[in-house]
Design an enzyme around this catalytic site. Structure first.
Site, mmCIF file in Angstrom:
data_model
loop_
_atom_site.group_PDB
_atom_site.id
_atom_site.type_symbol
_atom_site.label_atom_id
_atom_site.label_comp_id
_atom_site.label_asym_id
_atom_site.label_seq_id
_atom_site.Cartn_x
_atom_site.Cartn_y
_atom_site.Cartn_z
ATOM 1 N N SER A 10 0.825 -1.205 0.000
ATOM 2 C CA SER A 10 0.000 0.000 0.000
ATOM 3 C C SER A 10 0.854 1.248 0.000
ATOM 4 O O SER A 10 1.600 1.514 0.960
ATOM 5 C CB SER A 10 -0.920 0.011 1.220
ATOM 6 O OG SER A 10 -1.631 1.228 1.291
ATOM 7 N N HIS A 35 -0.993 -1.166 -4.429
ATOM 8 C CA HIS A 35 -2.280 -0.743 -3.870
ATOM 9 C C HIS A 35 -2.294 0.772 -3.670
ATOM 10 O O HIS A 35 -1.402 1.337 -3.023
ATOM 11 C CB HIS A 35 -2.508 -1.445 -2.525
ATOM 12 C CG HIS A 35 -3.889 -1.295 -1.985
ATOM 13 N ND1 HIS A 35 -4.955 -2.058 -2.418
ATOM 14 C CD2 HIS A 35 -4.395 -0.454 -1.040
ATOM 15 C CE1 HIS A 35 -6.046 -1.716 -1.763
ATOM 16 N NE2 HIS A 35 -5.735 -0.738 -0.923
ATOM 17 N N ASP A 37 -4.699 3.951 -2.345
ATOM 18 C CA ASP A 37 -5.890 4.391 -1.618
ATOM 19 C C ASP A 37 -6.236 5.814 -2.018
ATOM 20 O O ASP A 37 -5.412 6.721 -1.890
ATOM 21 C CB ASP A 37 -5.642 4.347 -0.106
ATOM 22 C CG ASP A 37 -5.546 2.929 0.420
ATOM 23 O OD1 ASP A 37 -6.462 2.135 0.169
ATOM 24 O OD2 ASP A 37 -4.544 2.608 1.085
ATOM 25 N N MET A 39 -8.809 8.783 -1.104
ATOM 26 C CA MET A 39 -9.742 9.210 -0.055
ATOM 27 C C MET A 39 -10.235 10.622 -0.335
ATOM 28 O O MET A 39 -9.526 11.426 -0.935
ATOM 29 C CB MET A 39 -9.049 9.178 1.308
ATOM 30 C CG MET A 39 -8.380 7.862 1.655
ATOM 31 S SD MET A 39 -7.516 7.958 3.246
ATOM 32 C CE MET A 39 -6.575 6.440 3.201
ATOM 33 N N HIS A 68 -8.185 1.408 -4.576
ATOM 34 C CA HIS A 68 -9.240 1.339 -3.563
ATOM 35 C C HIS A 68 -9.806 2.744 -3.360
ATOM 36 O O HIS A 68 -9.125 3.632 -2.845
ATOM 37 C CB HIS A 68 -8.643 0.787 -2.258
ATOM 38 C CG HIS A 68 -9.581 0.788 -1.105
ATOM 39 N ND1 HIS A 68 -9.145 0.654 0.205
ATOM 40 C CD2 HIS A 68 -10.936 0.891 -1.026
ATOM 41 C CE1 HIS A 68 -10.177 0.678 1.017
ATOM 42 N NE2 HIS A 68 -11.277 0.834 0.296
ATOM 43 N N MET A 70 -12.024 5.172 -1.485
ATOM 44 C CA MET A 70 -12.751 5.445 -0.239
ATOM 45 C C MET A 70 -13.438 6.797 -0.398
ATOM 46 O O MET A 70 -13.158 7.753 0.326
ATOM 47 C CB MET A 70 -11.798 5.477 0.949
ATOM 48 C CG MET A 70 -10.951 4.230 1.110
ATOM 49 S SD MET A 70 -9.924 4.341 2.598
ATOM 50 C CE MET A 70 -8.646 3.173 2.196
ATOM 51 N N MET A 139 -11.884 -4.973 4.884
ATOM 52 C CA MET A 139 -11.039 -4.129 5.729
ATOM 53 C C MET A 139 -10.896 -4.770 7.104
ATOM 54 O O MET A 139 -11.895 -5.092 7.755
ATOM 55 C CB MET A 139 -11.644 -2.733 5.862
ATOM 56 C CG MET A 139 -11.747 -1.949 4.560
ATOM 57 S SD MET A 139 -10.142 -1.714 3.747
ATOM 58 C CE MET A 139 -9.258 -0.769 5.009
ATOM 59 N N ASP A 177 -7.071 -5.820 3.808
ATOM 60 C CA ASP A 177 -6.238 -4.629 4.024
ATOM 61 C C ASP A 177 -6.363 -4.198 5.472
ATOM 62 O O ASP A 177 -7.467 -3.965 5.960
ATOM 63 C CB ASP A 177 -6.715 -3.512 3.085
ATOM 64 C CG ASP A 177 -5.878 -2.246 3.190
ATOM 65 O OD1 ASP A 177 -4.888 -2.228 3.948
ATOM 66 O OD2 ASP A 177 -6.211 -1.271 2.497
ATOM 67 N N GLY A 179 -3.348 -3.894 9.025
ATOM 68 C CA GLY A 179 -2.619 -4.603 10.065
ATOM 69 C C GLY A 179 -1.962 -5.887 9.605
ATOM 70 O O GLY A 179 -1.721 -6.791 10.406
#
Length: 223
Positions: A10, A35, A37, A39, A68, A70, A139, A177, A179
């Protein structure tokens, strides 16, 4: 021969002052995807990469882009993402009132279509559109920020989804995705996950290439 997981580092955890260096590191790694993200500060309480960053990254990356979204209106940017020839487009169930239509529109652009579920959203809510999903992203942290603690109950969620996918004899990829490290990664793969998104574990490691290699050496549960 053992099955190996799909690894999707990510970029949210990368060095923002030198994204090119980190993208080139991923290019030279055993990672399968990159990956990204996106947002909007509305659906999640944070902002991240916008389309100028995606447009800058695309020419220098050798890995398929795993995007991804969001954001509250993901299809608004479908044509723009299609022009960048991204591999995967993941939209949230929680902001998609016409999910079947949205997934069909994405697939019609030649992009793999995926649904993302927040930790509290039951997987059973997407069973009616599962046949339209190339991927499901679960998630295992609350979306919006990197470096959060893994939520263990995701493992049961993965198992339920995997059972349904196998019951229907589908090829739907389960991606997780949040932790992800060597310990949680193996737990997820044992539960039925196919693809691991890893941020801090990769980019904050002393040797990111080695961290990716170790994730890649984990074993996927046989179907």
């Amino acid at each position: 021969m053992k099955n190996r997981p799909i690894i999707s580092p990510s970029l949210l955890s990368a060095n923002f002052l030198n994204l090119q260096q980190d993208v080139e590191m991923i290019n030279n790694s055993q990672a399968d995807w990159l990956h990204i993200d996106v947002m909007d500060g509305v659906f999640v309480p944070n902002l991240s990469f916008g389309f100028p960053i995606l447009e800058a990254i695309k020419p220098i990356t050798k890995k398929p882009l795993d995007v991804h979204l969001m954001i509250v209106d993901p299809l608004k940017f479908l044509d723009q993402l299609a022009s960048l020839e991204i591999a995967n487009m993941l939209i949230h169930y929680e902001v998609s009132p016409h999910l079947h239509r949205s997934l069909s529109a994405i697939r019609n652009k030649g992009i793999k279509a995926g649904v993302t579920l927040n930790p509290h959203t039951p997987v059973e809510l997407i069973y009616d559109v599962l046949d339209e999903c190339d991927m499901v992203l679960l998630m295992s942290v609350n979306p919006g920020f990197g470096g959060q603690k893994f939520i263990p109950r995701i493992l049961n969620k993965v198992q339920r989804l995997k059972k349904e996918i196998q019951r229907r004899n589908l090829d739907t990829i389960i991606e997780v995705d949040g932790g992800v490290n060597l310990e949680t990664g193996q737990q997820l793969l044992d539960a039925g996950v196919d693809a691991l998104v890893a941020g801090n574990y990769v980019f904050k490691a002393p040797d990111p290439l080695l961290a990716i290699s170790k994730l890649k050496q984990l074993t996927v549960q046989k179907k």
